[in-house]
Each structure stands twice: as structure tokens, then as C-alpha cells.
Design an enzyme around this catalytic site. Structure first.
Site, mmCIF file in Angstrom:
data_model
loop_
_atom_site.group_PDB
_atom_site.id
_atom_site.type_symbol
_atom_site.label_atom_id
_atom_site.label_comp_id
_atom_site.label_asym_id
_atom_site.label_seq_id
_atom_site.Cartn_x
_atom_site.Cartn_y
_atom_site.Cartn_z
ATOM 1 C CD GLU A 179 -2.309 -7.629 2.846
ATOM 2 O OE1 GLU A 179 -1.902 -6.508 2.480
ATOM 3 O OE2 GLU A 179 -2.980 -7.810 3.869
ATOM 4 C CD GLU A 207 1.564 -5.631 5.842
ATOM 5 O OE1 GLU A 207 2.379 -6.520 6.142
ATOM 6 O OE2 GLU A 207 0.847 -5.680 4.821
ATOM 7 C CB ALA A 261 -0.870 -0.015 1.244
HETATM 8 N N1 COA Z 1 4.604 3.286 -0.672
HETATM 9 C C1 COA Z 1 4.990 4.426 -1.228
HETATM 10 N N2 COA Z 1 6.128 4.576 -1.904
HETATM 11 C C2 COA Z 1 6.904 3.485 -2.031
HETATM 12 C C3 COA Z 1 6.565 2.257 -1.487
HETATM 13 C C4 COA Z 1 5.345 2.153 -0.785
HETATM 14 N N3 COA Z 1 4.914 1.014 -0.265
HETATM 15 N N4 COA Z 1 7.537 1.372 -1.774
HETATM 16 C C5 COA Z 1 8.468 2.048 -2.483
HETATM 17 N N5 COA Z 1 8.075 3.335 -2.641
HETATM 18 C C6 COA Z 1 8.793 4.396 -3.342
HETATM 19 C C7 COA Z 1 9.967 4.920 -2.540
HETATM 20 O O1 COA Z 1 9.529 5.857 -1.579
HETATM 21 C C8 COA Z 1 10.791 5.537 -3.647
HETATM 22 O O2 COA Z 1 10.211 6.758 -4.011
HETATM 23 P P1 COA Z 1 11.153 8.075 -4.244
HETATM 24 O O3 COA Z 1 12.056 7.682 -5.386
HETATM 25 O O4 COA Z 1 10.174 9.157 -4.601
HETATM 26 O O5 COA Z 1 11.891 8.276 -2.957
HETATM 27 C C9 COA Z 1 10.572 4.581 -4.808
HETATM 28 O O6 COA Z 1 9.368 3.887 -4.529
HETATM 29 C C10 COA Z 1 11.686 3.560 -4.977
HETATM 30 O O7 COA Z 1 11.838 2.886 -3.737
HETATM 31 P P2 COA Z 1 13.238 2.740 -2.970
HETATM 32 O O8 COA Z 1 12.938 2.519 -1.527
HETATM 33 O O9 COA Z 1 14.139 3.887 -3.312
HETATM 34 O O10 COA Z 1 13.795 1.407 -3.647
HETATM 35 P P3 COA Z 1 14.821 0.356 -3.005
HETATM 36 O O11 COA Z 1 15.182 -0.557 -4.118
HETATM 37 O O12 COA Z 1 15.903 1.050 -2.273
HETATM 38 O O13 COA Z 1 13.956 -0.460 -1.916
HETATM 39 C C11 COA Z 1 12.025 -1.669 -1.093
HETATM 40 C C12 COA Z 1 12.897 -1.286 -2.326
HETATM 41 C C13 COA Z 1 10.814 -2.393 -1.636
HETATM 42 C C14 COA Z 1 12.826 -2.557 -0.159
HETATM 43 C C15 COA Z 1 11.596 -0.379 -0.357
HETATM 44 O O14 COA Z 1 11.066 0.545 -1.296
HETATM 45 C C16 COA Z 1 10.558 -0.617 0.697
HETATM 46 O O15 COA Z 1 10.861 -1.113 1.772
HETATM 47 N N6 COA Z 1 9.281 -0.220 0.411
HETATM 48 C C17 COA Z 1 8.203 -0.317 1.355
HETATM 49 C C18 COA Z 1 7.714 -1.728 1.465
HETATM 50 C C19 COA Z 1 6.606 -1.839 2.499
HETATM 51 O O16 COA Z 1 6.775 -1.605 3.673
HETATM 52 N N7 COA Z 1 5.430 -2.201 2.008
HETATM 53 C C20 COA Z 1 4.299 -2.475 2.843
HETATM 54 C C21 COA Z 1 3.446 -1.295 3.001
HETATM 55 S S1 COA Z 1 2.046 -1.779 3.990
#
Ligand code: COA
Length: 260
Positions: A114, A134, A66
Site C-alpha cells: 500500500e 491481510e 503493518a
Molecule cells: N510485523 C511485525 N514483525 C514482522 C512483520 C510484520 N508485518 N514481518 C516480519 N516481521 C518480523 C518477524 O516477526 C521476525 O521477527 P523476529 O526475528 O523477532 O522473530 C523478523 O521480522 C524476520 O521475519 P521472518 O518471518 O523471520 O522472515 P522470513 O524471511 O522467514 O519471512 C515474510 C518473511 C515476509 C514472508 C514473513 O516475515 C511474513 O509473512 N511477514 C508478515 C507479512 C504480513 O502479513 N504483512 C501484512 C501485515 S498487514
């Protein structure tokens, strides 16, 4: 159908739905969820579509969860609506009445895992990663993860994934039964289409009744499920496809199903 955050195409009888926010790793914001609802409602109502494939645009992500910008603004009143809305969209996919295959091409985290679980089965690329992170954000899964993950794998493994927020790779996802098969990234969509086309080649009434019975098994006791199975089995014998399938076997030829 025109969308901001989704790419949609029809390849013969197969719909291909791609979540298209690659710069945000295809994170599900409200606008994307609304479009998912619209696109899957369209697929449900389109008799020319037999199977759908759901995947993410780009090489990195299926859906990275999300949208955390939107999550950050929730309070306990809006969060209930948020959860119920997402659950409703995912229930629409699970109860579409047509097979939906998740082709997981990268991160499938939180709402992404999910979403893949709401599909009827999952295949993945070697670079796919799964998790329910989460707890890292101080929340729990809200789009069905606590229920579907526990049913799809087992409650002990689901509990560990959900309680630790640990991310697993495609190989581990295969070992625990979360995905059916793992492919090289550049082969994933071809394989998904091949599987979809095998399903397309079958009698579609049988496909839909079989799917209905399998999906219902999540909510029914064994005796209720067997009852439903017997009724649907009986209904299939009233179809032209049943006559064609059995006659073709006996006449040693390929069946020509008509979905009637
Ligand atoms: N919501 C909003 N934005 C998200 C996102 C999410 N769930 N997951 C990634 N993004 C965005 C990042 O903020 C970033 O945006 P920006 O370039 O404007 O800063 C972009 O996507 C790229 O992500 P980034 O974190 O730079 O890539 P990465 O390769 O370093 O890491 C992940 C990848 C997936 C490990 C990391 O993005 C992450 O942990 N995301 C959240 C996952 C999460 O907690 N999901 C569950 C939500 S309930």
C-alpha cells in the site's frame, strides 16, 4: 532531521527516505508512521527538494506490512483510528506535490504494498515480492490497498491478490503493471537516482502541474480532469521556464530551467 526508524538524506535535489527496521523487515509500527509523516512534511516544505525516493534498508524488505504486534492489539474502535492515521500518512505522500518514486527492494506486503502504491510510480529489484496478505490475518487492507491496487492494476487482478493473499514476484508485478521496471538488486538505487535526476532536470513548475493533474485523475471524471489539465497547461505558459524551453528548442540548445 533525526529519526529512530528512518534514514534520511538529501542527494542534491533528491531526498532519499529509507525505512530502517531491517530486523523486523521494516514493518510499519506507529512510531515509524509518525516519522514518515514528519519526514514527508519536511520534504513537502523544503523548496530545495524536487523529487523523493522511498525504499527500505537492508536486502530483504521494502516494508513487510503493518507491525503485526500492534495489529494484534486492535479493537474496532482503535482499528478505525489506526486505518485513518495510516491512510492520512499515505495520502500525504500521494498529494506531496512532488514526485515520489518507490524503489521496492524486497518484500512489499500489506501496508508495504500500500505504501508503494501511494508513491507516484514504482521500480523494483529482481528479489521484490508483492502481496496483500491481510486475509491470512483475518483482516482486510486498511491503508488504501482495496482502492489504489484496483486502480493501479485492474479490479479483477486486485480482487484475486487481496482475496487469496497470494505473493507475486517482481516479474509478475511488472507484467500486471504494478511496477514500471525491474532491476538487479545492486542497480536499483542507482536507477532510481537516475530517473529522479531526469525529473530534476526538467522545468519544475511543469513537473508539479503535470503531477497534480495525473494524481487528480484518480478522483475526477474525464471532463473535470480535462478541465483541470487545460487550466494547468495555460498556467505553465505564464512561466519563464516555458519561454526558456521553447526558445531553447528553436535555438537548438539545451534549456536552462529556473523553476520560475
Ligand atoms: N510485523 C511485525 N514483525 C514482522 C512483520 C510484520 N508485518 N514481518 C516480519 N516481521 C518480523 C518477524 O516477526 C521476525 O521477527 P523476529 O526475528 O523477532 O522473530 C523478523 O521480522 C524476520 O521475519 P521472518 O518471518 O523471520 O522472515 P522470513 O524471511 O522467514 O519471512 C515474510 C518473511 C515476509 C514472508 C514473513 O516475515 C511474513 O509473512 N511477514 C508478515 C507479512 C504480513 O502479513 N504483512 C501484512 C501485515 S498487514
Amino acid at each position: 532531521m533525526e529519526f529512530q526508524n528512518i534514514l534520511f538524506e538529501i542527494n542534491d535535489k533528491v531526498a532519499i527516505v529509507k525505512i530502517n527496521r531491517p530486523k523486523k523487515l521494516n514493518a510499519l509500527n506507529e512510531a515509524t508512521l509518525l516519522e514518515l509523516k514528519e519526514v514527508f512534511t519536511g520534504i513537502k516544505n523544503n523548496d530545495d527538494i524536487y523529487v523523493a525516493i522511498l525504499t527500505g534498508e537492508g536486502e530483504k524488505a521494502f516494508v513487510a506490512g503493518a507491525d503485526i504486534n500492534e495489529l494484534n492489539r486492535l479493537d474496532s474502535i482503535s482499528a478505525k483510528k489506526f486505518s485513518e492515521f495510516g491512510q492520512g500518512v499515505f495520502n500525504l505522500i500521494e498529494n506531496l506535490g512532488k514526485p515520489v518514486i518507490a524503489a521496492v527492494n524486497g518484500f512489499a506486503l500489506g501496508g508495504g504494498c500500500e505504501l508503494a502504491l501511494a508513491c507516484h510510480f514504482r521500480i523494483a529489484s529482481e528479489n521484490a515480492k508483492f502481496g496483500q496478505p491481510e486475509v491470512n490475518l483475518g483482516i482486510i487492507p486498511g491503508y488504501g490497498g482495496t482502492q489504489r491496487l484496483a486502480k493501479q492494476i485492474n479490479s479483477g487482478r486486485a480482487a484475486q491478490l487481496i482475496l487469496t493473499g497470494e505473493m507475486i514476484d517482481a516479474g509478475e508485478a511488472y507484467r500486471i503493471g504494478l511496477v514500471n521496471k525491474v532491476y538487479k538488486p545492486d542497480e536499483l538505487m542507482d536507477k532510481a537516482l537516475q530517473i529522479a535526476n531526469v525529473i530534476v532536470s526538467k522545468g519544475q513548475i511543469a513537473v508539479r502541474y503535470a503531477l497534480q493533474a495525473v494524481v487528480a485523475s484518480n478522483n475526477l471524471s474525464i471532463s473535470q480532469g480535462l478541465n483541470l489539465e487545460a487550466s494547468l497547461f495555460a498556467l505553465t505558459t505564464g512561466t519563464e521556464d516555458f519561454k526558456e524551453g521553447t526558445s531553447a528548442f528553436l535555438e537548438k540548445r539545451k534549456p536552462g530551467f529556473k523553476g520560475k
